[in-house]
Enzyme design. Structure first.
Site, PDB file in Angstrom:
ATOM      1  N   PRO A 292      -5.199  -4.487   7.677  1.00  0.00           N
ATOM      2  CG  PRO A 292      -6.463  -4.973   9.591  1.00  0.00           C
ATOM      3  CD  PRO A 292      -5.061  -5.044   9.042  1.00  0.00           C
ATOM      4  CB  CYS A 362     -20.189  21.540 -12.657  1.00  0.00           C
ATOM      5  SG  CYS A 362     -20.908  22.267 -14.091  1.00  0.00           S
TER       6      CYS A 362
HETATM    7  N1  LLP Z   1      -1.774  -2.589   2.574  1.00  0.00           N
HETATM    8  C1  LLP Z   1      -1.430  -2.095   1.379  1.00  0.00           C
HETATM    9  C2  LLP Z   1      -0.039  -2.162   0.959  1.00  0.00           C
HETATM   10  C3  LLP Z   1      -2.390  -1.517   0.551  1.00  0.00           C
HETATM   11  O1  LLP Z   1      -2.019  -1.039  -0.636  1.00  0.00           O
HETATM   12  C4  LLP Z   1      -3.727  -1.445   0.991  1.00  0.00           C
HETATM   13  C5  LLP Z   1      -4.741  -0.832   0.154  1.00  0.00           C
HETATM   14  C6  LLP Z   1      -4.045  -1.955   2.261  1.00  0.00           C
HETATM   15  C7  LLP Z   1      -3.042  -2.535   3.026  1.00  0.00           C
HETATM   16  C8  LLP Z   1      -5.423  -1.922   2.830  1.00  0.00           C
HETATM   17  O2  LLP Z   1      -6.332  -2.635   2.066  1.00  0.00           O
HETATM   18  P1  LLP Z   1      -7.837  -2.852   2.582  1.00  0.00           P
HETATM   19  O3  LLP Z   1      -7.769  -3.749   3.782  1.00  0.00           O
HETATM   20  O4  LLP Z   1      -8.371  -1.527   2.948  1.00  0.00           O
HETATM   21  O5  LLP Z   1      -8.524  -3.446   1.443  1.00  0.00           O
HETATM   22  N2  LLP Z   1      -9.436   3.229  -3.001  1.00  0.00           N
HETATM   23  C9  LLP Z   1      -9.841   1.852  -3.185  1.00  0.00           C
HETATM   24  C10 LLP Z   1      -9.019   0.914  -2.359  1.00  0.00           C
HETATM   25  C11 LLP Z   1      -7.539   1.014  -2.626  1.00  0.00           C
HETATM   26  C12 LLP Z   1      -6.747   0.141  -1.726  1.00  0.00           C
HETATM   27  C13 LLP Z   1      -5.307   0.451  -1.834  1.00  0.00           C
HETATM   28  N3  LLP Z   1      -4.470  -0.290  -0.961  1.00  0.00           N
HETATM   29  C14 LLP Z   1     -11.321   1.741  -2.866  1.00  0.00           C
HETATM   30  O6  LLP Z   1     -11.944   2.743  -2.571  1.00  0.00           O
HETATM   31  O7  LLP Z   1     -11.887   0.662  -2.951  1.00  0.00           O
END
Ligand code: LLP
Length: 432
Positions: A292, A362
Site C-alpha cells: 500500500p 506559466c
Molecule cells: N506496488 C507497485 C508495484 C506499484 O506500481 C504501485 C503504484 C504501488 C505498489 C502502490 O500503489 P498504491 O497503493 O499507492 O495505489 N501517480 C499516480 C499513481 C501511480 C501508482 C504507481 N504504482 C497517482 O498520482 O495517482
C-alpha cells in the site's frame, strides 16, 4: 464532515489537521506547504500490519510503497511500524538506507532498472528484487555471479486484470510496460530462465493491478490468476514458489461522495480467496506481501496555499490563483484528479463559491481543480487542498524554477519539519 478523519474545524472556524490549526501552520511554515498527520499515517500502517497478523497468521509483510511519499521521516515511520519498503529507484533505496532501514525488508521494483541501480541493490543486500524482464534477469545473474552472491527474486507477472481505474494508472493488462504476460508464454519462459540461472533464487511472483481501485473483485481475481500460475509453474518445472506479492492499489476517498471499500475488508476477503484457493490447488499458502502507498499517506495529508488573485471572467468562470500549482501537485493536469478544497481560515462558512483553482505556473493547464465549490475567498486567504498526502510531494517538480514546498509533520497538535522547503539557492545548487 470532510474526506479524512484527521481533519476538523476548531472554535475559530479554522481548519485543523491532527489537532493543529492550519492557519497557524501557514504562518509558521509559509505556503505552499504539505502537511501530514503522523497519527493518521501510523493508524493506517497498523491496520495493514494487523490485517497480516489476523488474516495470514503473520505469514506476510506489508511493504510501504514509498513512491507515494518518500522521505527519511516516512521511512523511519514505516520501519518503526514493522513494515518493509517497496522502492523503485536508487534514490528511494538511498533514502531508506540513509535511515538504516533493514535492507532485507526492502523490495526493489522497476521496469527499467539501471545497471548501477542493480549493483547498488545487490551490494546493499535488498531482500527481494522484483524482476521485470529478461534483460534484467540476465544482467542481475551476471552481477550476482561476479560478486559471488545469490539474489532472491520475484518475477513481475501481468495477471491481465482490467481494474476500473484511470487509464494512465492501470498496470495489469497485457499492454503494459510492466512485467511478463502469462498468456504469451513470456512468464513461463522467465521462470525457466530464472530457475536455470546459477546466482538467482526464484522465490515467488508479484503483480500489481493498478491504483486507486475501489472494488475488491479485481484483487480477488488477480490472486486466483497468480495462484493458478504458481500451480502451472509447479507442474511444469517442479518448483514450488513460496511467496506471492499482491501489490498495492487500494482506493481512498478524494471526494465525500467516493465510496472505496475499506482496505481491512479487502485484506479479509482476499485472504479468504488466497487460503481456500491454495488449498483447492494443493499448494501451501504462500508468504504474502502487499504494497500500500496511497492508502497509507493519501488522506493523512493536505496542501496549504495562499490565495494571490481572484479573477472573475463574466459568464465564463472565476479563477482563484494560488502560490503553488502543478509543480507541487501535478495530479490534476495529469489525471484530472478530484480534490476537495477548503478555505482554511473560513472553514466554518458555506462552500457556495464555484471557482477554478489555478496555479502560478506559466501554463494554461496549470490547474488544481475546475468548477469546485469553496468558501467566498479573497487575496490573502489560505486554501487547503485535501487528501494530498500521496503522489504530490513525490511527483513535485521545479517547473518555472519554483522551489518545492516543505513537508510538515503534525503529531497531536504539534508540528515539525519533515522535509525543508527548497530555497532559491537550492534551485541553483547544481548549476555550473
Ligand atoms: N506496488 C507497485 C508495484 C506499484 O506500481 C504501485 C503504484 C504501488 C505498489 C502502490 O500503489 P498504491 O497503493 O499507492 O495505489 N501517480 C499516480 C499513481 C501511480 C501508482 C504507481 N504504482 C497517482 O498520482 O495517482
Amino acid at each position: 464532515m470532510y474526506v479524512s478523519d484527521c481533519i476538523d474545524i476548531n472554535s475559530k472556524g479554522h481548519l485543523t489537521i491532527g489537532g493543529a490549526d492550519t492557519v497557524e501552520l501557514a504562518k509558521e511554515f509559509g505556503t505552499p506547504a504539505y502537511v501530514l498527520d503522523e497519527c493518521e499515517i501510523r493508524k493506517n500502517c497498523r491496520a495493514f500490519v494487523k490485517s497480516i497478523e489476523d488474516n495470514y497468521n503473520g505469514n506476510g509483510l506489508v511493504l510501504y510503497a514509498s513512491k507515494a511519499l518518500c522521505c527519511k521521516e516516512l521511512c523511519r515511520i514505516a520501519m518503526d511500524e514493522n513494515m518493509g519498503l517497496d522502492v523503485v529507484s536508487g534514490g528511494e533505496l538511498f533514502t531508506a538506507l540513509s535511515v538504516d532501514f533493514p535492507a532485507e525488508k526492502i523490495c526493489f521494483h522497476g521496469n527499467s532498472k539501471k545497471y548501477s541501480e542493480l549493483v547498488y541493490a545487490v551490494d546493499a543486500g535488498v531482500g527481494r528484487i522484483i524482476v521485470d524482464n529478461i534483460t534484467e534477469l540476465e544482467t542481475l545473474n551476471a552481477i550476482a555471479a561476479e560478486k559471488n552472491k545469490t539474489v532472491k527474486i520475484l518475477l513481475r507477472i501481468k495477471p491481465g486484470i482490467d481494474a476500473h481505474t484511470h487509464d494512465f494508472i492501470k498496470t495489469g493488462q497485457i499492454d503494459s510496460k510492466f512485467g511478463f504476460a502469462i498468456e504469451t508464454g513470456e512468464a513461463m519462459e522467465a521462470v525457466r530462465l530464472a530457475l536455470d540461472s546459477s546466482c538467482i533464487d526464484l522465490v515467488g511472483v508479484h503483480c500489481h493491478i493498478g491504483s486507486q481501485i475501489f472494488e475488491i473483485d479485481p484483487f480477488e481475481l488477480a490472486a486466483k490468476v497468480m495462484l493458478d500460475f504458481m500451480l502451472y509453474v509447479k507442474k511444469e518445472t517442479g518448483a514450488e514458489l513460496s511467496e506471492l506479492n499482491l501489490g498495492g492499489g487500494f482506493g481512498i476517498k478524494y471526494l465525500s461522495s467516493d465510496a472505496p471499500r475499506p482496505f481491512t475488508e479487502y485484506m479479509e476477503q482476499v485472504s479468504k480467496v488466497v487460503k481456500t484457493y491454495s488449498k483447492e490447488l494443493g499448494l501451501s499458502v504462500p508468504f504474502i506481501y502487499i504494497e500500500p502507498g496511497r492508502s497509507i499517506v493519501g488522506a493523512a495529508g493536505l496542501t496549504l496555499y495562499t490565495v494571490g488573485v481572484v479573477k472573475t471572467i463574466p459568464d465564463v468562470r472565476t479563477y482563484v490563483s494560488v502560490d503553488g500549482g502543478m509543480g507541487d501537485n501535478p495530479r490534476y493536469i495529469l489525471y484530472q484528479s478530484d480534490y476537495e478544497i477548503v478555505c482554511a481560515n473560513k472553514a466554518d462558512r458555506e462552500r457556495d463559491f464555484v471557482v477554478t483553482v489555478a496555479g502560478k505556473c506559466c501554463e494554461s493547464g496549470d490547474l488544481i481543480q475546475e468548477n469546485t465549490k469553496i468558501q467566498k475567498v479573497e487575496p490573502g486567504d489560505i486554501l487547503a487542498v485535501l487528501t494530498t498526502g500521496a503522489y504530490n510531494y513525490s511527483m513535485a517538480s521545479n517547473y518555472n524554477r519554483i522551489p518545492r514546498p516543505p513537508v510538515v509533520m503534525v503529531k497531536d497538535g504539534k508540528a515539525r519539519l519533515a522535509v525543508k522547503g527548497e530555497s532559491y539557492e537550492d534551485i541553483i545548487s547544481n548549476d555550473i
